[in-house]
Design an enzyme around this catalytic site. Structure first.
Site, short mmCIF file in Angstrom:
data_model
loop_
_atom_site.label_atom_id
_atom_site.label_comp_id
_atom_site.label_asym_id
_atom_site.label_seq_id
_atom_site.Cartn_x
_atom_site.Cartn_y
_atom_site.Cartn_z
CE1 TYR A 115 36.86 23.97 48.74
CE2 TYR A 115 35.88 26.14 48.57
CZ TYR A 115 37.00 25.34 48.59
OH TYR A 115 38.25 25.90 48.47
CE LYS B 112 38.64 24.25 51.80
NZ LYS B 112 40.01 23.70 51.96
CG ASN C 196 37.91 33.39 43.15
OD1 ASN C 196 37.32 33.79 44.17
ND2 ASN C 196 37.32 32.65 42.24
CG ASN D 138 36.51 26.07 32.09
OD1 ASN D 138 37.09 25.02 31.80
ND2 ASN D 138 35.19 26.17 32.14
CD GLN E 292 29.11 35.81 37.16
OE1 GLN E 292 28.55 36.70 36.55
NE2 GLN E 292 29.13 34.54 36.71
CG ASP F 152 28.38 32.12 40.27
OD1 ASP F 152 29.33 31.98 41.07
OD2 ASP F 152 28.52 32.34 39.05
NE ARG G 187 33.11 35.22 48.02
CZ ARG G 187 33.07 33.94 47.67
NH1 ARG G 187 34.15 33.29 47.35
NH2 ARG G 187 31.93 33.30 47.61
N1 UDP Z 1 32.67 31.02 35.55
C1 UDP Z 1 32.21 31.24 34.26
N2 UDP Z 1 32.59 30.36 33.30
C2 UDP Z 1 33.41 29.31 33.53
C3 UDP Z 1 33.87 29.11 34.85
C4 UDP Z 1 33.48 29.98 35.84
O1 UDP Z 1 31.48 32.20 34.00
O2 UDP Z 1 33.72 28.57 32.57
C5 UDP Z 1 32.28 31.98 36.59
C6 UDP Z 1 31.58 31.33 37.78
O3 UDP Z 1 30.19 31.20 37.53
C7 UDP Z 1 31.90 32.32 38.88
C8 UDP Z 1 33.27 32.88 38.50
O4 UDP Z 1 33.44 32.57 37.11
O5 UDP Z 1 30.99 33.39 38.88
C9 UDP Z 1 34.38 32.25 39.27
O6 UDP Z 1 34.20 30.87 39.18
P1 UDP Z 1 35.29 29.85 39.70
O7 UDP Z 1 34.75 28.48 39.49
O8 UDP Z 1 36.62 30.17 39.11
O9 UDP Z 1 35.44 30.18 41.26
P2 UDP Z 1 34.34 30.37 42.43
O10 UDP Z 1 32.96 30.27 41.87
O11 UDP Z 1 34.62 29.27 43.38
O12 UDP Z 1 34.63 31.72 42.96
#
Ligand code: UDP
Length: 325
Positions: free
Chosen positions: A145, A149, A174, A190, A209, A273, A277
């Site tokens: 990804y 991009k 996000n 989720n 995070q 992870d 951000r």
């Molecule tokens: N995350 C989590 N539980 C979930 C889904 C995501 O703790 O069921 C965490 C994930 O590990 C990350 C943050 O939420 O630290 C944002 O994840 P997402 O997949 O929404 O976006 P991205 O990682 O692309 O920023």
């Protein structure tokens, strides 16, 4: 009248963008090309406008007799479990998709691309200005990804330099809101779907995070202004997101509190992870004066919860934990 092409128009953000595009009186034709990998036709089912045509095919293979005045390239999965499952397809959709779409742009037309805050990787500076070059592992699990991009940005900005291509590139942070798939797997959707299903909310790692969560209406308003509404003369890249940065655990607790009885469960951290951000919006403020994310996440989450309540059918896909190990 203008011919518009939206690649990924059946997706979460693409479908909202189509709603805005169809409000324009100078649009004669709006073609959506989407292979329905993560997009869904339901996202545009409310549109009765005869100017909208949906073509179900891979963006890389899309053929058209007409050329387009404006091309919007949003054809990509954006959720880690989805893009990590099919990295080759993810790279293809972004990069080969852009290569194909460039052939369908009228000379002098405008090519718009939704890039991502993932180009910053696990950032070592906060907030992240567009000039920050990022901390990305090109062999890591997020690389299909992040790097596709980045490479598509490179393609477009280098074609601007060498061929005077008219580009608009945004980096999204996000985004959440109505029309996310229930099995999308990203945090806000989720957590909501888990809570509504009476399942524990899954937090990956300690939940410290953080992300900057932008409600889709605010984000798409920024896109409409940047892509066509405002006269600004800036091609990008432009950070488009919410300045407020909130840890994952806080979002989980907030949603748990909205759905009484919801519990939280911690799972193993996701490899690589990003820890934080947050967009630096200095350029956005100059280019789009007055634009900002106005919907606080408390309200956005509530709106998204109501939407999922209305749209989740009993027995729908299992959202409990769609993470890829
Ligand atoms: N995350 C989590 N539980 C979930 C889904 C995501 O703790 O069921 C965490 C994930 O590990 C990350 C943050 O939420 O630290 C944002 O994840 P997402 O997949 O929404 O976006 P991205 O990682 O692309 O920023």
């Amino acid at each position: 009248m203008k011919n518009i092409l939206v690649a990924g128009g059946c997706g979460f953000i693409g479908s909202h963008l189509c709603d805005h595009l169809l409000q324009r009186s100078d649009v004669g034709l709006c073609v959506v090309v989407d292979n329905l990998w993560t997009g869904r036709k339901e996202n545009l089912a409310h549109v009765q406008d005869p100017r909208l045509k949906i073509v179900v095919t891979d963006v890389e293979a899309f053929q058209s007799d007409v050329l387009f005045d404006e091309v919007y390239h949003l054809a990509s999965p954006a959720s880690p479990p989805w893009y990590m499952t099919e990295p080759k397809r993810t790279i293809s959709a972004n990069l080969l998709g852009a290569m194909r779409l460039l052939h369908l742009l009228k000379p002098g037309g405008q090519f718009a691309f939704t890039s991502t805050s993932e180009v910053y990787g696990d950032p070592l500076v906060s907030p992240q200005p567009e000039s920050y070059r990022g901390s990305v592992d090109c062999t890591g699990p997020r690389s299909s990804y992040d790097e596709s991009k980045r490479c598509t940005e490179s393609l477009l900005f280098e074609m601007r330099r060498t061929e005077k291509l008219n580009v608009r590139v945004v980096r999204l942070f996000n985004v959440y809101g109505p029309r996310t798939r229930p099995d999308d797997g990203r945090a806000v959707s989720n957590f909501i779907t888990q809570a509504l299903a009476g399942k524990p909310i899954t937090i990956y790692g300690d939940g410290m995070q953080s992300r900057s969560w932008g409600y889709v209406d605010d984000i798409v308003e920024g896109l409409a202004r940047f892509f066509w509404r405002d006269q600004h003369g800036y091609d990008g890249p432009l950070n488009v997101g919410n300045e407020r940065e909130i840890p994952v655990i806080e979002v989980a607790r907030h949603i748990a509190q909205l759905v009484p009885g919801t519990t939280l469960v911690h799972r193993d951290p996701v490899p690589q992870d990003p820890t934080n951000r947050r967009p630096d919006l200095t350029i956005a403020r100059k280019v789009l004066p007055g634009w900002e994310c106005r919907i606080p996440y408390e309200l956005g989450v509530q709106l998204n919860l109501e939407w999922f309540k209305d749209h989740l059918k009993a027995g729908g896909p299992d959202q409990q934990d769609v993470r890829v190990a």
